[in-house]
Write an enzyme that holds these catalytic residues in place. Structure first.
Site, mmCIF file in Angstrom:
data_model
loop_
_atom_site.group_PDB
_atom_site.id
_atom_site.type_symbol
_atom_site.label_atom_id
_atom_site.label_comp_id
_atom_site.label_asym_id
_atom_site.label_seq_id
_atom_site.Cartn_x
_atom_site.Cartn_y
_atom_site.Cartn_z
ATOM 1 N N THR A 159 0.869 -1.191 0.000
ATOM 2 C CA THR A 159 0.000 0.000 0.000
ATOM 3 C C THR A 159 0.900 1.233 0.000
ATOM 4 O O THR A 159 1.349 1.659 -1.059
ATOM 5 C CB THR A 159 -0.972 0.015 1.195
ATOM 6 O OG1 THR A 159 -0.246 -0.164 2.399
ATOM 7 C CG2 THR A 159 -2.029 -1.068 1.054
ATOM 8 N N LYS A 185 4.174 -6.661 4.309
ATOM 9 C CA LYS A 185 3.929 -5.264 3.924
ATOM 10 C C LYS A 185 3.601 -4.455 5.171
ATOM 11 O O LYS A 185 3.170 -5.009 6.187
ATOM 12 C CB LYS A 185 2.823 -5.176 2.871
ATOM 13 C CG LYS A 185 1.471 -5.736 3.221
ATOM 14 C CD LYS A 185 0.573 -4.785 3.958
ATOM 15 C CE LYS A 185 0.382 -3.529 3.139
ATOM 16 N NZ LYS A 185 -0.280 -2.503 4.016
ATOM 17 N N THR A 196 1.317 -8.617 12.066
ATOM 18 C CA THR A 196 1.115 -7.423 11.271
ATOM 19 C C THR A 196 0.348 -7.698 9.988
ATOM 20 O O THR A 196 0.336 -8.789 9.484
ATOM 21 C CB THR A 196 2.443 -6.784 10.864
ATOM 22 O OG1 THR A 196 2.130 -5.550 10.237
ATOM 23 C CG2 THR A 196 3.200 -7.623 9.861
#
Lengths: 411, 411
Positions: A159, A185, A196
């Site tokens: 992102t 990511k 995460t």
């Protein structure tokens, strides 16, 4: 802006037998951008994961947990599907229906049941998932399926990441080579509380399901759960470990030498992937290791480490390379360890002894602090003088670019 | 950059009989700057205070607490002394000796005992207090002592504040006028946990010591303890209330109509002073009120309000006037209320209903969110749907200027 984060070289990412990866440009949020990933698993594979503890956990996370609970040896997980550009979180009932529809569409294409699919999303919260575009992109992703496609996979889940994050390693167990490859990511809303958003790690060892379940929890607590960028725990955090079972190495219990060797390899790779997220933290210019030692228990060490790592004043001082280190003492003091005796406390910046018994060390020279602060990698070490427990957290600084990135993220 | 914070007009700050203020330029950190303040009290005055819970609480704070404990009607507190430019925190034994020396020097000049003096410091942590310059500045401050000097007093306690903060009000009790005047300062390391660095409020009512002690705690919990700028609890937070006893109004117990009237006036003035600190928060461009309602208890409402108010992602979105409101849901979700049922939750931005039953409200239009986000004053209202408790927190956004100010603070 990433801190000492080398670009992953596609040729150095090793294929893991038993897993194929296919990417697509589905136009989820923006055109001409890899934003959809399918990972297809061999029927021998075991899969497990840990997920965000955010109460607003995203619709796909809810479905993932349900499907992992329902899985069996007869109906194993067969594929994962990941979209970026939209988190499908804060979307209520229609969000759940969209995640369900994603699984159904992919299951039809792969000839399995929807419960054998794990869905993942990352991106903006509180906006409806464009399910039609996502479903329309699936055939393209399936057309691209191949083992040697990890670099594109890493690109497809980005992102605000400035770089793809991926790494491979190999370990020899009982004379046989086990290959591990993972991707992750970030890069904001990062203070994982389980894991995460997103980390995927595949290996070709065969690992029994309960052993894999233990492995992922132990590893997450020493890797993805030890990083923070801005203290914001995402609605979509997921860390998934897949064992395809093709390498001829069989890990059946967690008290075996095989487990120990595999654990070290998985932990090493997971820490590398987790640290990559910090190195590419939004606006990061410094990579900081915060180690708190001599605590009564790991929990109080962790509290203090997070208090330092989340302090905007500490983070901006590091950004400025300004040894305004009293800010670290303040953050230690308000960490919530109510009976902390600060007269027993020592603070070091790399090799520089800054505070002794709670006050400025008589020999401390600001020039020495300044020298360390100018580095791109810095260790803050706190010794509490009240026990033998320790914890380590990895974080980054707070820069103008963090504000710019997050003030502009959706525009 | 201050948000809707009018400059205090010296003529509108009302003198409080029984207290004189004197300022000096002592050159504590920089030359030609008001950085020292003495407040001298009538012997009839009662004084009380609440202080930071930071374990690294500053040397002057330790001494203040000790002197307030030792005070008696025969040996009341006679004066307060405040320096800026140096916090005298993280300074160990020598810091305590310097704070003690400050009290001794002022006591000699005012012909009282050192225990009748309350010392305060604000500024950089972990640096030795320049005690010689401070002591040398005291005669100048004493030479300036007068009742009508509140504006200079407010100027003398500023650090990164862009404006002095001061206000007055009057209340009629039993037909007599009681006058209250207060000053405060911020502007970073602001998440008071007892009170903020620094708030001083004086009034000319006569208030019995135990009543004043109760008053300050009740008021602090609904004023200074409800603000946050960056979540950093300072080492030096202090909120002091002084009652000089010259107005002919005597408050002897907390269950009297006199107490109720005085409480309202003190609370109103304290909230005004506390909000002034937020309005002048480092780099602030927006003033946000975060109200969490329908909770089981005030504590869980407060947890969620702080979680929203501290989220860097929420704060940067408000800075950008970007209605990326999913970030608020994420912050609610990780606030640590483990049994929160998000399907009962509603979110409003001023009059705009954003999320209904945990998902995006079907009628919510981004243009409506955008309209509110562009304002300089915004209320975020969360309804938890699980009880009748509520809490309110005041905060500001996170801008480029916050980073600039804190990356440059000492240079």
């Amino acid at each position: 802006m990433a801190v000492n984060l080398p670009l992953p070289i596609p040729e150095k990412l090793t294929a893991v037998a038993g897993i194929e990866l296919g990417h697509a440009e589905a136009g989820i949020r923006k055109a001409d951008r890899k934003d959809l990933l399918v990972m297809k698993l061999a029927p021998t594979a075991t899969v497990t994961g840990v997920f965000t503890k955010n109460r607003f956990c995203a619709a796909p996370v809810q479905l993932c947990k349900e499907h992992l609970t329902k899985r069996s040896d007869k109906a194993p997980i067969r594929a994962l599907v990941v979209n970026t550009g939209n988190a499908n979180a804060g979307t209520g009932e229609s969000g759940l229906a969209n995640a369900q529809q994603t699984c159904e569409a992919l299951a039809r294409l792969l000839d399995c049941a929807p419960e054998q699919i794990l869905p993942f999303s990352t991106g903006v919260i509180l906006e409806p998932l464009p399910i039609d575009r996502l479903v329309a992109g699936l055939p393209q992703a399936i057309g691209n399926l191949k083992s040697d496609n990890w670099h594109n996979a890493a690109l497809s889940i980005m992102t605000t990441d400035t770089q793809p994050k991926a790494a491979s390693r190999q370990v020899t167990i009982n004379g046989k080579t086990v290959t591990l490859t993972g991707i992750s990511k970030g890069a904001g809303m990062i203070k994982p509380n389980m894991a995460t958003m997103l980390g995927f790690l595949a290996m070709d060892a065969k690992v029994a399901q309960p052993v894999l379940d233990k492995l992922v929890r132990d590893v997450a607590d020493r890797s993805f759960n030890c990083i923070t960028i801005d203290g914001d725990t995402s609605t979509n955090d997921s860390f998934i470990v897949m064992a395809t079972g093709t390498a001829g190495v069989d890990v059946t219990a967690d008290n075996t030498p095989e487990y120990a060797a595999l654990y070290d390899a998985v932990l090493g790779l997971s820490q590398e992937l987790a640290q990559m997220i910090v190195r590419d933290g939004e606006g990061a210019t410094k990579f900081m290791t915060v180690t708190v030692e001599e605590g009564r228990d790991a929990e109080e060490c962790r509290k203090i480490a997070y208090s330092i790592a989340h302090s905007p004043l500490v983070k901006t001082a590091f950004y400025a390379s300004d040894p305004n280190l009293g800010r670290i003492l303040a953050a230690i003091g308000y960490a919530g360890v109510d009976d902390l005796d600060v007269t027993q406390l020592n603070l070091y910046l790399d090799d520089v002894w800054v505070a002794k018994n709670g006050g400025r060390h008589p020999d401390y020279q600001e020039a020495d602090g300044q020298r360390v602060m100018k580095q791109s990698e810095i260790t803050i070490r706190v010794k509490l003088g009240r026990g033998s427990a320790a914890s380590t957290i990895w974080t980054c600084d707070l820069s103008h670019d963090y504000v710019s990135i997050n003030a502009d993220y959706r525009s």
